[in-house]
Design a protein around this motif. Structure first.
Motif, mmCIF file in Angstrom:
data_model
loop_
_atom_site.group_PDB
_atom_site.id
_atom_site.type_symbol
_atom_site.label_atom_id
_atom_site.label_comp_id
_atom_site.label_asym_id
_atom_site.label_seq_id
_atom_site.Cartn_x
_atom_site.Cartn_y
_atom_site.Cartn_z
ATOM 1 N N LYS A 1 -0.276 1.155 -8.079
ATOM 2 C CA LYS A 1 -1.460 1.290 -7.235
ATOM 3 C C LYS A 1 -2.699 1.419 -8.124
ATOM 4 C CE LYS A 1 1.384 3.417 -3.728
ATOM 5 N NZ LYS A 1 2.079 4.655 -3.462
ATOM 6 N N GLU A 43 3.685 5.652 2.292
ATOM 7 C CA GLU A 43 3.484 5.844 0.851
ATOM 8 C C GLU A 43 2.189 5.203 0.357
ATOM 9 O OE1 GLU A 43 6.050 3.056 -1.803
ATOM 10 O OE2 GLU A 43 7.141 3.220 0.107
ATOM 11 N N TYR A 44 1.547 4.391 1.199
ATOM 12 C CA TYR A 44 0.288 3.735 0.834
ATOM 13 C C TYR A 44 -0.928 4.344 1.528
ATOM 14 C CZ TYR A 44 3.193 0.110 -1.232
ATOM 15 O OH TYR A 44 4.100 -0.573 -1.998
ATOM 16 N N TYR A 45 -0.739 5.245 2.471
ATOM 17 C CA TYR A 45 -1.858 5.806 3.239
ATOM 18 C C TYR A 45 -2.966 6.325 2.321
ATOM 19 C CZ TYR A 45 0.865 6.065 7.684
ATOM 20 O OH TYR A 45 1.584 5.808 8.806
ATOM 21 N N ASP A 46 -2.635 7.292 1.489
ATOM 22 C CA ASP A 46 -3.655 7.920 0.632
ATOM 23 C C ASP A 46 -4.291 6.907 -0.312
ATOM 24 O OD1 ASP A 46 -3.270 10.392 1.814
ATOM 25 O OD2 ASP A 46 -1.894 11.100 0.264
ATOM 26 N N TYR A 47 -3.487 6.021 -0.836
ATOM 27 C CA TYR A 47 -3.998 5.005 -1.757
ATOM 28 C C TYR A 47 -5.022 4.106 -1.060
ATOM 29 C CZ TYR A 47 -4.201 0.754 -4.515
ATOM 30 O OH TYR A 47 -4.641 -0.342 -5.202
ATOM 31 N N ILE A 85 -6.714 4.640 1.665
ATOM 32 C CA ILE A 85 -7.895 5.439 2.026
ATOM 33 C C ILE A 85 -8.780 5.659 0.799
ATOM 34 C CG2 ILE A 85 -8.622 7.746 2.745
ATOM 35 C CD1 ILE A 85 -6.116 7.660 4.663
ATOM 36 N N SER A 86 -8.171 5.886 -0.366
ATOM 37 C CA SER A 86 -8.955 6.135 -1.586
ATOM 38 C C SER A 86 -9.793 4.932 -2.003
ATOM 39 C CB SER A 86 -8.036 6.547 -2.745
ATOM 40 O OG SER A 86 -7.357 5.419 -3.283
ATOM 41 N N ASN A 133 -11.439 3.143 0.054
ATOM 42 C CA ASN A 133 -12.566 3.146 0.990
ATOM 43 C C ASN A 133 -12.955 1.736 1.461
ATOM 44 O OD1 ASN A 133 -14.446 4.495 2.571
ATOM 45 N ND2 ASN A 133 -16.059 4.233 1.043
#
Length: 119
Positions: free
Chosen positions: A50, A70-74, A76-77, A79
């Motif tokens: 990532k 497993e990709y949600y935070d990535y 979102i980061s 933007n």
């Protein structure tokens, strides 16, 4: 042009993710590729890690909803302005999270959107 991250990128020319990479590039949209297997699509490396890319306008998903958490935070980061949920990737939970932080979830097909000028 809209810099697009393809999540679920594939080196297999018969896969929709590959066709999207091909069509996006042909229409002048810069692409970034993230996949679950090493390889290349239209001459570009498919990353397994990532990468902290910048200036991502759109994320287009080609992964099953069961693999998306497993990709949600990535995602979102990064933007992005929007996340496209291609057919079979619809995920009400993630769509709700994105909406709550002003990232537009789009249920649609990247290939169709490109072909009708709605990308």
């Amino acid at each position: 042009m809209k810099r697009t991250l393809i999540v679920g990128a594939s080196s297999n020319p018969s896969r929709y993710a590959y066709l999207a990479a091909q069509r996006l590039t042909a229409m002048g949209h810069p692409i970034l590729l993230l996949g679950r297997r090493k390889g290349f699509a239209i001459g570009q490396e498919i990353h397994l890690e990532k990468v902290a890319w910048t200036d991502v306008d759109t994320v287009t998903l080609y992964i099953n909803p069961s693999h998306q958490p497993e990709y949600y935070d990535y995602i979102i980061s990064l933007n992005p302005k929007r996340v496209i949920f291609n057919p079979g990737t619809e995920n009400p939970e993630f769509e709700s999270i994105l909406s709550s932080i002003n990232i537009v979830p789009v249920q649609g097909c990247t290939l169709v959107m490109l072909s009708v000028g709605q990308y």
